[in-house]
Design an enzyme around this catalytic site. Structure first.
Site, PDB file in Angstrom:
ATOM      1  N   GLU A  81       0.853  -1.372   0.152  1.00 25.46           N
ATOM      2  CA  GLU A  81      -0.028   0.083  -0.010  1.00 25.46           C
ATOM      3  C   GLU A  81       0.723   1.218  -0.037  1.00 25.46           C
ATOM      4  OE1 GLU A  81      -3.369   0.195  -0.346  1.00 25.46           O
ATOM      5  OE2 GLU A  81      -3.327  -1.946  -0.562  1.00 25.46           O
ATOM      6  N   SER A 448     -41.800 -34.710  41.063  1.00 30.88           N
ATOM      7  CA  SER A 448     -41.234 -35.400  42.129  1.00 30.88           C
ATOM      8  C   SER A 448     -39.666 -34.873  42.663  1.00 30.88           C
ATOM      9  CB  SER A 448     -41.185 -36.878  42.235  1.00 30.88           C
ATOM     10  OG  SER A 448     -42.453 -37.556  42.325  1.00 30.88           O
TER      11      SER A 448
END
Length: 796
Positions: A81, A448
């Site tokens: 770049e 239960s």
């Protein structure tokens, strides 16, 4: 005169330029603001051992400082770049001229034009300006680039660039891209991988590694050549890098570990509730959670296997689609559905059927073969397989096993009973199919599995494990249509005087109701609420058999008090949270240690106070945990006996088999398992807590006990121990003298382990006879929330 006109024109032009410049740059942002600029950053979520398990983000970005970025990454981007970045003042005149010269040839050859913008200009454009393509924007970009160079050091400008830039694959910044493309941290990247990332800023879609592999590799190799030209790579390194294939992940992933989807989503909800949506999704927070990855994987596997086992017990439901084998059928089949995660299943079509010889062809490739004969028989017994049926199969020893996604669902949650840390949480069979978390969001009747809280309330009063309660018929007003409610045991039998231990181990409904009547339902629901089962429970006798509603997380956490000496601990998923600078924002453990900051000079090590609030007596907690150990050793969960001693728990089955539960524990972990349909329809005859949840618990605990071996439950210091019917019982001081009185009330009651074996054997024979009988026809209940049943005779 002409000179005057010329001077006037020049002055007018100067004025126009001045006005234009003033207009153009009047709203130019302050470049100095970037000194404290921080872009939106992903919040990352980690397990207790540091494993990355997820992230929350608007933009997938992991912000890293310049000194954390390896030189090879910096060099790759400079080569691609802006090779003169450290030498220019924001605008590279030579680079711009070089780009213009190259563009003359690019136009002729039809290649992409080069822009010539420096990294500083790109920072100005990406952060401070818009992406419009105009002369005005380019002028602003040039001015801002010069200002940036004067306001920030080069390293900080490059840091901003490498963290801000979009690189495709849902990646913002180089650290996120390294993870999403290669599953690596920046420090693990090779030169060729760094070069590929540097190839992407000009157009990530143009160099997509899966859709355009040749272009992607070509651009990567060009960057490698530029790195060598700039002296960043030797000839040998260049040759090695060029020879490597471009290998990336198939798709970006939020984490390599993906078994914790329900857990991560629940952590996200809790984090947003505490910190707000914006800080969580864009603040770059660090969330350390309580998750144990090994237990989480075991939990998910155990639940999926258990739900598939239930589904197989209830028969083949038919194909998920059909095909006529026209051209393109395989692609169409793949679009209709996908196999569940964590399973090596494949979509396939039935080619031919001859009895139990079924030939199938995979939709993913051209492989074909036969179904395992037993699987074909299993399917044909319920619904005949036909040519063109689309099914799921799993390759197995040269054949294919027939598979189907369960319609039933469930949850598993595991908690550290001493701290409340949620070690594992699975909220359903598949997060991809349904994100509804049944561990935290499904309120169901526990059946239960609620009984231990009834017995705990009794033990907090005048009862002991050896106290006798009559197991005989009883009825109450308030039944349906003005009738009386007559609870029954699961076996439809009554067993006379029984000890509390025996009643809990064998889950006697009638005994529990009698006990609840003696203790008082208000006392029971008050204790259950204090222990964290649920809020606002009605003090009805039906609640003693589990007619209230709770979630698996709350019920499991409430059981922790039976293990930790009677303390209520709040379950939590997030251990602590730090911001992006490392400052701790929140910590779950609020305890303070006054002595921890002192140097060591031989003094006793500091002691932190125990977590939680004392809700029941430590002796009560030990009594219940001992009785629940008997549920596995001699009671309704005997199929888990292979786990060994010091493991306890309680089964739970609601009326009409609508929900099945098991909450079990050792000294260091509490595990809750729930199975049920989301619309609350019955699971089917015989689908009790012992049938489905107990095997899931057993499967999970075989892994959990390897790292956390079971050990004896801590004996309370002031408890008195006596042997009753061959079992050592704990008594509150003074209550042991009542044991002889209790025995005198029932002198003919059988005692000893043989009693339990006889009862269990008889109940199993009776259950087998009932299950062999055809079930009565009944219309399916409407979907929706189930009200507490009036007749709870089927609870177990």
């Amino acid at each position: 005169m002409a000179g005057v006109v010329l001077l006037g024109a020049i002055a007018l032009a100067g004025l126009v330029v001045t006005i234009y410049a003033a207009w153009l740059f009047h709203d130019l942002p302050d470049a100095g603001e970037l000194a404290d600029y921080r872009p939106a950053t992903a919040t990352r979520v980690y397990a207790g051992d540091g494993t990355l398990i997820g992230e929350f983000s608007e933009e997938r970005r992991i912000y890293v400082s310049y000194d954390q970025i390896p030189p090879v990454v910096v060099q790759a981007f400079l080569a691609a770049e802006d090779r003169n970045f450290f030498r220019h003042g924001g605008i590279d005149v030579s680079g711009l001229g070089r780009a213009m010269f190259k563009n003359l040839f690019n136009v002729v050859s039809g290649r992409r034009l080069e822009g010539g913008s420096t990294i500083t200009q790109q920072v100005a454009k990406n952060i401070l300006l818009t992406n419009e393509s105009s002369l005005n924007r380019k002028l602003k970009e040039a001015v801002l680039a010069s200002r940036l160079e004067g306001a920030l050091p080069k390293e900080q400008i490059l840091e901003l660039y490498l963290n801000e830039i979009f690189l495709g694959y849902r990646s913002f910044g180089v650290a996120s891209a390294a993870y999403n493309y290669f599953g690596k941290s920046l420090g693990q990247l090779t030169p060729d991988e760094a070069a590929f990332l540097a190839a992407l800023p000009k157009g990530p879609n143009n160099y997509h590694p899966k859709r355009r592999p040749e272009a992607a590799k070509g651009r990567r190799d060009w960057v490698l050549g530029e790195m060598a030209d700039n002296g960043f790579l030797t000839d040998v390194e260049l040759t090695q890098a060029l020879a490597r294939p471009l290998t990336t992940q198939d798709a970006p992933r939020r984490a390599q570990y993906d078994d914790a989807d329900f857990f991560v989503e629940e952590a996200r909800r809790q984090a947003i509730a505490r910190f707000g949506e914006r800080p969580v999704n864009a603040g770059g927070l660090y969330l350390r959670t309580t998750l144990d990855p090994s237990l989480q994987s075991a939990a998910r596997s155990a639940l999926m296997t258990g739900l598939e086992a239930y589904d197989r017990r209830h028969g083949w439901r038919g194909p998920w689609g059909t095909t006529d084998f026209a051209a393109g059928w395989q692609s169409e089949a793949g679009k209709k559905t996908t196999p569940p995660e964590r399973r090596a299943w494949r979509a396939a079509a039935v080619e031919s059927v001859s009895g139990n010889t079924v030939r199938v062809r995979l939709a993913t490739d051209d492989r074909s073969g036969t179904l395992i004969a037993a699987d074909a028989a299993w399917a044909n017994a319920n619904r005949q397989l036909r040519r063109g049926d689309l099914i799921f199969v799993e390759p197995r020893n040269g054949q294919f096993a027939l598979k189907q996604i369960p319609a039933v669902n469930g949850a598993l949650v595991a908690i550290d009973p001493h701290t409340g840390r949620v070690l594992a949480m699975v909220g359903g069979y598949s997060y991809a199919l349904s994100s509804f978390n049944r561990a935290t969001q499904a309120e169901r009747q526990p059946g239960s599995a609620f009984k231990p809280f009834v017995y705990a309330a009794a033990l907090e009063g005048d009862f002991t494990p050896a106290s006798i309660v009559l197991d005989a018929p009883i009825s109450f007003a308030g039944g349906p249509n003005g009738t009386r409610w007559t609870p029954e045991n699961y076996s439809r039998e009554f067993y006379g005087p029984q000890s509390l231990r025996r009643g809990l181990e064998l889950s006697r409904n009638v005994m529990t109701v009698r006990l609840a009547q003696d203790v008082g339902m208000q006392n029971i629901v008050d204790l259950a609420e204090k222990m964290g089962v649920a809020d606002d429970m009605p003090p009805n006798l039906s609640v003693s058999l589990g007619a209230g509603e709770t979630t698996p997380l709350h019920l499991t956490a409430a059981y922790s008090a039976f293990v930790n000496g009677g303390r209520r601990v709040e379950p939590y998923l997030i251990e602590y949270v730090q911001d992006r600078t490392g400052e701790t924002l929140w910590r779950a453990d609020r305890r303070t240690c006054r002595e921890c900051g002192r140097g060591f000079s031989g003094q006793e090590s500091p002691r932190l106070p125990e977590r939680g609030t004392q809700v029941i007596d430590p002796i009560t907690a030990y009594q219940v945990s001992s009785m629940l150990e008997g549920v596995i050793q001699r009671g309704t969960a005997a199929s888990a006996r292979g786990l060994g001693r010091w493991v306890g728990g309680k089964t739970g089955t609601t009326n009409e088999y609508r929900s099945a539960w098991f909450v079990g524990f050792s000294s260091d972990i509490v595990v809750g398992v729930f199975i049920g349909f989301d619309d609350n329809r019955p699971l089917g005859r015989g689908e009790t807590g012992a049938t489905g949840p107990v095997p899931i618990f057993t499967d999970f605990m075989q892994t959990a006990l390897k790292a956390r071996p079971a050990r004896p439950f801590v004996r309370p210091r002031n408890a008195v121990f006596r042997t009753v019917n061959g079992i050592e019982e704990a008594f509150r001081p003074g209550t042991e003298r009542r044991r002889e009185e209790e025995e005198e009330r029932a002198p003919d009651t059988p005692r000893g382990p043989q009693l339990y074996d006889d009862i269990i054997r008889r109940e199993r024979e009776e259950k087998a006879a009932r299950d062999a009988a055809p079930p009565p026809a009944a219309a399916p209940p409407p979907p929706g929330k189930q009200e507490p049943p009036e007749d709870l005779s089927g609870l177990f």
